[in-house]
Design a protein around this motif. Structure first.
Motif, mmCIF file in Angstrom:
data_model
loop_
_atom_site.group_PDB
_atom_site.id
_atom_site.type_symbol
_atom_site.label_atom_id
_atom_site.label_comp_id
_atom_site.label_asym_id
_atom_site.label_seq_id
_atom_site.Cartn_x
_atom_site.Cartn_y
_atom_site.Cartn_z
ATOM 1 N N UNK A 34 55.760 -11.533 38.608
ATOM 2 C CA UNK A 34 56.943 -11.931 37.839
ATOM 3 C C UNK A 34 56.851 -11.427 36.406
ATOM 4 N N UNK A 35 55.665 -11.478 35.818
ATOM 5 C CA UNK A 35 55.500 -10.984 34.455
ATOM 6 C C UNK A 35 55.854 -9.506 34.376
ATOM 7 N N UNK A 36 55.408 -8.737 35.339
ATOM 8 C CA UNK A 36 55.729 -7.315 35.361
ATOM 9 C C UNK A 36 57.220 -7.072 35.581
ATOM 10 N N UNK A 37 57.830 -7.852 36.451
ATOM 11 C CA UNK A 37 59.258 -7.686 36.725
ATOM 12 C C UNK A 37 60.097 -7.955 35.483
ATOM 13 N N UNK A 38 59.618 -8.841 34.614
ATOM 14 C CA UNK A 38 60.362 -9.225 33.422
ATOM 15 C C UNK A 38 60.021 -8.399 32.193
ATOM 16 N N UNK A 39 59.009 -7.525 32.273
ATOM 17 C CA UNK A 39 58.557 -6.782 31.095
ATOM 18 C C UNK A 39 58.328 -5.312 31.453
ATOM 19 N N UNK A 40 59.233 -4.470 30.998
ATOM 20 C CA UNK A 40 59.138 -3.043 31.303
ATOM 21 C C UNK A 40 57.967 -2.373 30.599
ATOM 22 N N UNK A 41 57.421 -3.024 29.566
ATOM 23 C CA UNK A 41 56.306 -2.433 28.822
ATOM 24 C C UNK A 41 54.952 -2.777 29.429
ATOM 25 N N UNK A 42 54.949 -3.354 30.633
ATOM 26 C CA UNK A 42 53.714 -3.757 31.293
ATOM 27 C C UNK A 42 53.603 -3.094 32.660
ATOM 28 N N UNK A 43 52.536 -2.320 32.844
ATOM 29 C CA UNK A 43 52.278 -1.644 34.120
ATOM 30 C C UNK A 43 51.013 -2.212 34.762
ATOM 31 N N UNK A 44 50.983 -2.217 36.082
ATOM 32 C CA UNK A 44 49.801 -2.682 36.794
ATOM 33 C C UNK A 44 48.778 -1.571 36.915
ATOM 34 N N UNK A 45 47.543 -1.885 36.609
ATOM 35 C CA UNK A 45 46.451 -0.956 36.892
ATOM 36 C C UNK A 45 46.167 -1.050 38.381
ATOM 37 N N UNK A 46 46.479 0.005 39.088
ATOM 38 C CA UNK A 46 46.301 -0.002 40.539
ATOM 39 C C UNK A 46 44.859 0.362 40.871
ATOM 40 N N UNK A 47 44.107 -0.626 41.291
ATOM 41 C CA UNK A 47 42.694 -0.424 41.593
ATOM 42 C C UNK A 47 42.513 0.339 42.893
ATOM 43 N N UNK A 48 41.322 0.875 43.067
ATOM 44 C CA UNK A 48 40.934 1.408 44.363
ATOM 45 C C UNK A 48 40.108 0.352 45.079
ATOM 46 N N UNK A 49 40.150 0.366 46.389
ATOM 47 C CA UNK A 49 39.361 -0.579 47.172
ATOM 48 C C UNK A 49 38.945 0.048 48.497
ATOM 49 N N UNK A 50 37.820 -0.416 49.006
ATOM 50 C CA UNK A 50 37.348 0.065 50.303
ATOM 51 C C UNK A 50 37.799 -0.841 51.448
ATOM 52 N N UNK A 51 38.510 -1.926 51.143
ATOM 53 C CA UNK A 51 38.991 -2.783 52.225
ATOM 54 C C UNK A 51 40.256 -2.198 52.854
ATOM 55 N N UNK A 52 40.584 -2.705 54.038
ATOM 56 C CA UNK A 52 41.768 -2.252 54.747
ATOM 57 C C UNK A 52 43.016 -2.943 54.177
ATOM 58 N N UNK A 53 44.167 -2.296 54.256
ATOM 59 C CA UNK A 53 45.401 -2.929 53.758
ATOM 60 C C UNK A 53 45.729 -4.193 54.546
ATOM 61 N N UNK A 54 46.247 -5.211 53.834
ATOM 62 C CA UNK A 54 46.757 -6.407 54.480
ATOM 63 C C UNK A 54 48.213 -6.167 54.895
ATOM 64 N N UNK A 55 48.743 -7.007 55.778
ATOM 65 C CA UNK A 55 50.146 -6.846 56.182
ATOM 66 C C UNK A 55 51.080 -6.816 54.971
ATOM 67 N N UNK A 56 51.933 -5.808 54.905
ATOM 68 C CA UNK A 56 52.896 -5.694 53.819
ATOM 69 C C UNK A 56 52.419 -4.888 52.628
#
Length: 218
Positions: A34-56
């Motif tokens: 929600x914070x990101x949706x409301x603030x265009x000046x905030x981006x998520x740092x997309x991490x890398x991971x070795x786990x498998x994707x969860x549904x969705x």
């Protein structure tokens, strides 16, 4: 007269790294989204991971999903601000995109655990703001994990066992929010974010602007 390019939307600032941590199920991901949706000046740092994707989950949105060999290569290249093993999997925050964003005045959100928060804070203490999200009770935490329906019961039990260890690091954070009411918790998060964005040390435009003010002939 001071240069008008330093006013309004043209003000030059240093971005911040907003770290939000909590045990699984405490509500940090919902608050962050929600914070990101409301603030265009905030981006998520997309991490890398070795786990498998969860549904969705989608590649490049929640995480970059990689194998252990690729993870080892990135570690060897010192490509991470932080990396750690969490819940039997490995995670890491890539350095280069974050440093580029901060230099351009963009703020970067980290949805990471206390281990990652420690490592990033040690490397860039002046750029970091740390917030810890607490659940209202362990009973409620268990209820939320079960209601989420993303993990088997054995995984949920392991998460609950580790939750108290994660909560024990609350004092390492700058702010603590008790998430017993989502709207109230979100309001607290927004107030913290706005105050930290406005912190004097991040306003790179201020010193030259004040110098021009002081040099004006009245």
């Amino acid at each position: 007269m001071p240069n008008t390019e330093t006013t309004g939307t043209q003000r030059i600032k240093r971005g911040l790294m907003l770290i939000v941590s909590s045990p699984s199920g405490a509500g940090k991901t919902s608050l962050c989204r929600r914070l990101m949706a409301d603030h265009a000046d905030l981006d998520l740092s997309t991490s890398v991971t070795t786990r498998k994707p969860r549904p969705g989950e989608q590649e490049g949105r929640e995480y970059h999903f990689i194998d252990d060999a690729r993870m080892d290569k990135l570690v060897k290249e010192d490509a991470f601000l932080e990396h750690a093993a969490v819940h039997d999997h490995r995670y890491g925050s890539l350095r280069e995109p974050v440093e580029r964003a901060l230099s351009q005045g963009q703020n970067v959100l980290f949805d990471i655990d206390w281990q990652g928060a420690q490592r990033i804070s040690a490397k860039a203490p002046s750029d970091v703001v740390r917030i810890f999200i607490l659940p209202p009770s362990m009973v409620e935490l268990k209820r939320r994990l079960i209601a989420r329906a993303q993990d088997e019961m054995a995984v949920i039990e392991r998460r609950l066992q580790r939750a108290k260890g994660e909560i024990s690091h609350w004092a390492e954070y700058d702010y603590v929010i008790l998430n017993d009411d989502f709207d109230r918790s979100y309001a607290e998060l927004v107030h913290i974010y706005h105050a930290e964005v406005a912190r004097r040390s991040r306003g790179l435009w201020i010193a030259p602007f004040v110098d021009e003010l002081m040099s004006e002939t009245i």
